[in-house]
Design a protein around this motif. Structure first.
Motif, PDB file in Angstrom:
ATOM      1  N   SER A  77     -44.411  36.141  23.216  1.00 53.41           N
ATOM      2  CA  SER A  77     -44.008  37.548  23.324  1.00 53.41           C
ATOM      3  C   SER A  77     -43.086  37.768  24.522  1.00 53.41           C
ATOM      4  O   SER A  77     -42.112  38.525  24.447  1.00 53.41           O
ATOM      5  CB  SER A  77     -45.246  38.436  23.446  1.00 53.41           C
ATOM      6  OG  SER A  77     -46.064  38.326  22.298  1.00 53.41           O
ATOM      7  N   VAL A  78     -43.395  37.078  25.622  1.00 52.62           N
ATOM      8  CA  VAL A  78     -42.534  37.192  26.807  1.00 52.62           C
ATOM      9  C   VAL A  78     -41.151  36.613  26.525  1.00 52.62           C
ATOM     10  O   VAL A  78     -40.127  37.192  26.909  1.00 52.62           O
ATOM     11  CB  VAL A  78     -43.196  36.481  28.005  1.00 52.62           C
ATOM     12  CG1 VAL A  78     -42.223  36.381  29.175  1.00 52.62           C
ATOM     13  CG2 VAL A  78     -44.448  37.226  28.436  1.00 52.62           C
TER      14      VAL A  78
ATOM     15  N   TRP B  51     -39.291  39.068  24.431  1.00 49.34           N
ATOM     16  CA  TRP B  51     -38.866  40.208  25.252  1.00 49.34           C
ATOM     17  C   TRP B  51     -37.641  39.851  26.091  1.00 49.34           C
ATOM     18  O   TRP B  51     -36.704  40.637  26.202  1.00 49.34           O
ATOM     19  CB  TRP B  51     -40.021  40.644  26.144  1.00 49.34           C
ATOM     20  CG  TRP B  51     -39.683  41.797  27.044  1.00 49.34           C
ATOM     21  CD1 TRP B  51     -39.647  43.125  26.731  1.00 49.34           C
ATOM     22  CD2 TRP B  51     -39.308  41.713  28.429  1.00 49.34           C
ATOM     23  NE1 TRP B  51     -39.288  43.864  27.827  1.00 49.34           N
ATOM     24  CE2 TRP B  51     -39.076  43.035  28.884  1.00 49.34           C
ATOM     25  CE3 TRP B  51     -39.172  40.653  29.335  1.00 49.34           C
ATOM     26  CZ2 TRP B  51     -38.713  43.304  30.197  1.00 49.34           C
ATOM     27  CZ3 TRP B  51     -38.796  40.926  30.637  1.00 49.34           C
ATOM     28  CH2 TRP B  51     -38.569  42.233  31.059  1.00 49.34           C
TER      29      TRP B  51
ATOM     30  N   CYS C  67     -34.610  39.741  23.908  1.00 54.31           N
ATOM     31  CA  CYS C  67     -34.134  41.090  23.582  1.00 54.31           C
ATOM     32  C   CYS C  67     -33.439  41.739  24.771  1.00 54.31           C
ATOM     33  O   CYS C  67     -32.428  42.432  24.607  1.00 54.31           O
ATOM     34  CB  CYS C  67     -35.312  41.951  23.125  1.00 54.31           C
ATOM     35  SG  CYS C  67     -36.036  41.417  21.568  1.00 54.31           S
ATOM     36  N   ARG C  68     -33.956  41.512  25.978  1.00 58.10           N
ATOM     37  CA  ARG C  68     -33.309  42.041  27.172  1.00 58.10           C
ATOM     38  C   ARG C  68     -31.921  41.442  27.350  1.00 58.10           C
ATOM     39  O   ARG C  68     -30.988  42.130  27.755  1.00 58.10           O
ATOM     40  CB  ARG C  68     -34.175  41.728  28.401  1.00 58.10           C
ATOM     41  CG  ARG C  68     -35.496  42.485  28.433  1.00 58.10           C
ATOM     42  CD  ARG C  68     -35.335  43.913  28.826  1.00 58.10           C
ATOM     43  NE  ARG C  68     -34.832  44.041  30.186  1.00 58.10           N
ATOM     44  CZ  ARG C  68     -34.562  45.190  30.776  1.00 58.10           C
ATOM     45  NH1 ARG C  68     -34.711  46.332  30.092  1.00 58.10           N
ATOM     46  NH2 ARG C  68     -34.117  45.238  32.012  1.00 58.10           N
TER      47      ARG C  68
ATOM     48  N   GLY D 170     -35.006  45.961  20.421  1.00 56.08           N
ATOM     49  CA  GLY D 170     -35.948  46.614  21.313  1.00 56.08           C
ATOM     50  C   GLY D 170     -37.173  47.126  20.590  1.00 56.08           C
ATOM     51  O   GLY D 170     -38.285  47.086  21.092  1.00 56.08           O
TER      52      GLY D 170
ATOM     53  N   CYS E 109     -39.602  44.354  19.943  1.00 53.53           N
ATOM     54  CA  CYS E 109     -40.280  43.855  21.132  1.00 53.53           C
ATOM     55  C   CYS E 109     -41.416  44.761  21.569  1.00 53.53           C
ATOM     56  O   CYS E 109     -42.245  44.379  22.385  1.00 53.53           O
ATOM     57  CB  CYS E 109     -39.297  43.712  22.301  1.00 53.53           C
ATOM     58  SG  CYS E 109     -38.085  42.419  22.056  1.00 53.53           S
ATOM     59  N   ARG E 110     -41.437  45.988  21.048  1.00 55.71           N
ATOM     60  CA  ARG E 110     -42.525  46.889  21.450  1.00 55.71           C
ATOM     61  C   ARG E 110     -43.800  46.489  20.744  1.00 55.71           C
ATOM     62  O   ARG E 110     -43.796  46.062  19.596  1.00 55.71           O
ATOM     63  CB  ARG E 110     -42.178  48.323  21.056  1.00 55.71           C
ATOM     64  CG  ARG E 110     -40.943  48.862  21.785  1.00 55.71           C
ATOM     65  CD  ARG E 110     -40.805  50.344  21.548  1.00 55.71           C
ATOM     66  NE  ARG E 110     -39.560  50.839  22.119  1.00 55.71           N
ATOM     67  CZ  ARG E 110     -38.475  51.067  21.441  1.00 55.71           C
ATOM     68  NH1 ARG E 110     -38.453  50.824  20.130  1.00 55.71           N
ATOM     69  NH2 ARG E 110     -37.399  51.504  22.035  1.00 55.71           N
TER      70      ARG E 110
END
Length: 325
Positions: free
Chosen positions: A295-296, A299, A302-303, A320, A323-324
């Motif tokens: 998940s990290v 994320w 996505c960033r 985004g 990723c939520r």
């Protein structure tokens, strides 16, 4: 050539330090956040969190010792400071070793099934077994520190009588040699316990596979899969454990050889590998930690896309949203 090797080992130590702090910090943060969210924490997560915290402190102690030895050799340490620093290092090192062993014991009793009455008695009381193991480790830790301090005081008294109350590099080397020898002997105990759990896991898997040969379910049932995953984790842990233990033995040998620099750099890198690389093994072997790590990574991906000016706004928004939680 020696300068190139020294730079290589310095880079390896830096990479191990960064990897170890990231891996152990990740394990601690995930479990603490899970504790805050769920208001409870499992026994395995308790062991993992304590192990991660102890290894973070251990890595910083190793870095501090390396930094002082490299930039302030022979000027920052006296006999009392020597005892204090290595006693603290011994404490956190023993915590790390015994928590790793407790984790192997916990996996062993949760996965293995023997019909022995004594085994079944301990299996249903696995938490008490782990607690008793940690209590015994505290007793051995106290014994280890007492032996180091008593022997240090005896060596210091004898040396002062014979050398007119002076402290030289030979005295420090002798103290370091005794410290390494004592810690090697005490480190062998949890290493032997982990080795026994590995052999019993292999024996249990072979016994289970023989039973499954006469079953229509085949060999890849849930129990077999659990055995194999536990074996993968324990074998990887034990290999790193063996490298760490051999590095202690080699360090004793290096001290007897008047501290060969390249050998000491090699043993330092090997000794740091256990608290640095083993967290990666634990993350890959633990379902919750592995999902959190993925998940990290998602994320971060996505960033990165959000900051890329070539990515359209709609794609960034969709990324985004995915990723939520």
């Amino acid at each position: 050539m020696s300068g190139a090797l020294q730079k290589t080992f310095t880079v390896i130590l830096n990479v191990e330090f960064i990897t170890g702090n990231f891996g152990n910090g990740f394990i601690a943060v995930v479990n603490i956040m899970d504790l805050v969210k769920r208001r409870k924490i499992s026994s395995v997560d308790q062991i993992l969190t304590a192990l991660a915290i102890s290894r973070i402190v251990l890595l910083w102690l190793i870095l501090l010792n390396w930094w002082l030895s490299m930039f302030y050799p022979g000027r920052w340490i006296n006999e009392r400071m020597f005892v204090v620093i290595y006693s603290i290092w011994t404490a956190f090192n023993q915590f790390s070793l015994w928590l790793t062993t407790s984790l192997s014991i916990f996996f062993f009793f949760k996965i293995v099934n023997f019909s022995n009455t004594i085994f079944l008695y301990f299996k249903v009381r696995v938490k008490k077994v782990v607690t008793v193991t940690l209590i015994v480790s505290l007793f051995l830790l106290c014994l280890n520190i007492v032996i180091i301090n008593v022997s240090e005081n005896a060596l210091l008294t004898e040396y002062k009588v014979n050398m007119s109350y002076s402290l030289t590099l030979n005295k420090t080397q002798l103290s370091g040699l005794w410290f390494l020898f004592a810690n090697t002997m005490f480190a062998f105990i949890p290493f032997a316990v982990s080795l026994v759990t590995l052999l019993l896991l292999i024996f249990s898997l072979c016994k289970h596979l023989r039973k499954m040969q006469h079953s229509v379910q085949g060999c890849r049932d849930a129990s077999t899969t659990a055995h194999i995953r536990a074996l993968q984790t324990v074998i990887a842990s034990l290999l790193l454990y063996a490298i760490f233990f051999l590095s202690l033995v080699a360090n004793v040998w290096g001290s007897l050889l008047l501290e060969k620099k390249m050998l000491l750099l090699f043993t330092e890198a090997a000794r740091t590998a256990f608290p640095s690389v083993h967290p990666c093994v634990l993350i890959l072997g633990n379902t919750k930690l592995r999902k959190a790590f993925l998940s990290v990574l998602l994320w971060l991906r996505c960033r990165h896309k959000d900051r890329d000016p070539g990515v359209h706004g709609t794609k960034a928004y969709l990324c985004g949203s995915s990723c939520r939680p």
